[in-house]
Design an enzyme around this catalytic site. Structure first.
Site, PDB file in Angstrom:
ATOM      1  N   LYS A  55       0.831  -1.198   0.000  1.00  0.00           N
ATOM      2  CA  LYS A  55       0.000   0.000   0.000  1.00  0.00           C
ATOM      3  C   LYS A  55       0.871   1.256   0.000  1.00  0.00           C
ATOM      4  O   LYS A  55       2.049   1.211   0.391  1.00  0.00           O
ATOM      5  CB  LYS A  55      -0.867   0.027   1.265  1.00  0.00           C
ATOM      6  CG  LYS A  55      -1.888  -1.076   1.379  1.00  0.00           C
ATOM      7  CD  LYS A  55      -2.617  -0.978   2.726  1.00  0.00           C
ATOM      8  CE  LYS A  55      -3.663  -2.067   2.878  1.00  0.00           C
ATOM      9  NZ  LYS A  55      -4.802  -1.871   1.971  1.00  0.00           N
TER      10      LYS A  55
ATOM     11  N   ARG B 189     -10.313 -11.528   1.788  1.00  0.00           N
ATOM     12  CA  ARG B 189     -11.238 -12.538   1.247  1.00  0.00           C
ATOM     13  C   ARG B 189     -10.619 -13.930   1.266  1.00  0.00           C
ATOM     14  O   ARG B 189     -11.327 -14.933   1.320  1.00  0.00           O
ATOM     15  CB  ARG B 189     -11.672 -12.134  -0.160  1.00  0.00           C
ATOM     16  CG  ARG B 189     -10.577 -12.101  -1.198  1.00  0.00           C
ATOM     17  CD  ARG B 189     -10.925 -11.256  -2.415  1.00  0.00           C
ATOM     18  NE  ARG B 189     -10.978  -9.843  -2.070  1.00  0.00           N
ATOM     19  CZ  ARG B 189     -11.335  -8.885  -2.923  1.00  0.00           C
ATOM     20  NH1 ARG B 189     -11.681  -9.194  -4.159  1.00  0.00           N
ATOM     21  NH2 ARG B 189     -11.351  -7.624  -2.543  1.00  0.00           N
TER      22      ARG B 189
END
Length: 505
Positions: free
Chosen positions: A281, A355
């Site tokens: 990130k 996920r």
């Protein structure tokens, strides 16, 4: 990691039928109507003359009664308190439970350090006022040293006397007990989220969950990194293997159901810190990724609450915990992993890791043959783009999705039902595996994540997925009963859903 024995969860909330002695501040409510400014409740204050004098005084200093406005004045001579704080509720027609909850929270935040407060807001709605005061007064100072400069959170709010018609009534006491238990559980979730990743990593998170779960009477099972690898939990192991602080899977079971009771599975994303892995990130704002375990925190707090109130329902929480770090052992974009249960996934983006851990946990949760499955996670930045920072997205099987969203709105957490378009699902097809973990474009990112998770829900299970990427962590200014940092969303939604299932099936 802070423990329940080292900090005060909230103010002391006490039921009373009349204004007591030695009260520092009386909190009242103002509203607006066609007739002008109104003092919402006067019966619990004193006689009509004092109520009229109060209203005149607030008008003189310019109070308008608009929502969450605070106006503080010296108390009239006939009122045995030091001062009176009015909090606005807006127009009379708009007053509801959430407006009262936010008003109470706004008042509580402004009264940090006050010893004794009394309020008439409880005469409007006891549960909402109690929750608002408790959550608005919440502070997290575990890592503040004595050398820190004094601030607004330096001292907690003390005793709050809740004025009600009959404080001795069994129903009134039960209502307060439920509100306090619920607010305490929200505070537990907030504590977890606000604890820095230096102190809350998978092993420590699992240990703390075990401590709280055992104290609440839950059955606790913990799988360490070796057991996860051996058991075929490829998602959790793959995400966690890039960190020196290895992953865990925690299972917390509340066996409260009778023979014909429903069973509910809860799953929460527990990424204790998310760098994005190899798909790292940007540095700006990365510190907020300490909140990437907010789903796990909410699920743990909810199942503990179910045990505390002895909810007549079987509730099993399955909580994957990992730290997503870049290193020589981290998974790479292009890797293929095998999820628990056998589905293979091509990892296109290592920053779509939530996920992957959820998928393992959801398959394991479905092995218990639940009637309902609720998962929650700070899953996608797309949730914030679509719905903003305060509105969770709710996806899943249509009927249960709508039920969860409606309940979320009723309790003030404002979940919003969202679709899962079939055309987006096709974009999750992989050229080398059963699935890719992301699509090849940015459109509908929140919906694509839900469609990915759908592949891991067993046939016949009613399922709801709650994306709380924005609502779980407040990076802006305080509002209502929400301070900066962890919010505890969606504990109140999930617990209300559990209660609804007990009542309706």
């Amino acid at each position: 990691m802070p423990s329940s024995t080292t900090r005060t969860l909230g103010p002391d909330l006490v039921l009373t039928g009349r204004l007591g002695k030695n009260i520092d501040v009386l909190v009242v409510a103002l509203s607006t109507s066609e007739d002008g400014l109104e003092l919402v409740i006067t019966d619990d204050i004193s006689d009509d003359a004092i109520a009229s004098e109060l209203l005149d005084a607030f008008e003189i200093v310019g109070a308008t009664g608009k929502a969450d406005e605070l106006t503080r004045i010296p108390a009239p001579s006939g009122l045995a308190v030091n001062s009176v704080l009015a909090v606005g509720l807006g127009t009379s027609a708009d007053i509801d439970d959430e407006r009262i909850r936010r008003a109470a929270g706004t008042a509580a935040r402004s009264l940090a350090g006050t010893d004794t407060v009394a309020t008439t807001l409880s005469s409007l709605d006891l549960a909402a006022a109690a929750e608002g005061f408790f959550l608005g007064a919440y502070t997290f100072t575990e890592f503040k040293s004595q050398l820190s400069a004094p601030g607004p959170d330096a001292a907690p709010l003390g005793r709050v006397e809740l004025l009600v018609t009959d404080p001795r009534a069994r129903e009134t006491k039960a209502e307060l007990a439920r509100s306090v238990a619920l607010a305490e559980s929200v505070a537990i979730a907030r504590d977890f989220v606000n604890t820095p990743p230096s102190h809350l990593y998978p092993e420590a998170f699992a240990a703390r969950a075990k401590e709280l779960g055992t104290a609440a009477g839950l059955k606790v099972e913990i799988l360490d990194d070796k057991a996860l690898e051996k058991g075929g939990y490829g998602g959790i192991h793959g995400v966690g293997k890039g960190s020196s602080r290895l992953p865990r899977l925690v299972r917390l079971t509340h066996a409260g159901g009778k023979r014909k009771s429903k069973k509910v599975a809860l799953v929460g994303k527990g990424i204790t810190f998310d760098t994005g892995g190899i798909s790292i990130k940007p540095a700006s704002g990365m510190e907020n990724m300490t909140s990437d375990m907010a789903g796990a925190a909410a699920v743990i707090a909810t199942v503990i609450l179910a045990a505390k109130v002895d909810l007549e329902l079987d509730v099993v929480a399955t909580v994957p915990m990992a730290e997503n770090m870049p290193s020589g052992t981290a998974q790479r974009p292009g890797d293929v992993l095998t999820q628990y249960g056998g589905i293979t996934v091509e990892v296109i983006n290592t920053d779509a890791e939530g996920r992957l851990v959820l998928a393992d946990a959801m398959v394991r949760a479905c092995e218990d043959d639940p009637d309902y499955l609720i998962d929650t996670a700070t899953l996608t930045g797309a949730q914030v783009v679509a719905l903003g920072n305060r509105t969770p997205g709710v996806m899943g099987t249509d009927e249960f999705r709508d039920r969860v969203a409606a309940i979320s709105q009723a309790v003030g957490e404002d979940g919003w039902a969202m679709p899962m378009p079939k055309e987006i699902r096709r974009e999750l097809d992989s050229k080398v595996a059963d699935l890719a973990n992301v699509t090849n474009n940015r459109a509908g990112g929140m919906l694509a994540a839900a469609l990915f998770l759908k592949e891991f829900v067993a046939e016949g299970v009613e399922w709801a997925h709650i994306d709380v990427a924005g609502p779980a962590y407040n990076t802006g200014g305080p509002f209502g009963y929400i301070g900066k940092g962890g919010t505890g969303v969606p504990v109140r939604t999930m617990f209300a859903v559990l209660e609804d299932i007990v009542e309706k099936g």
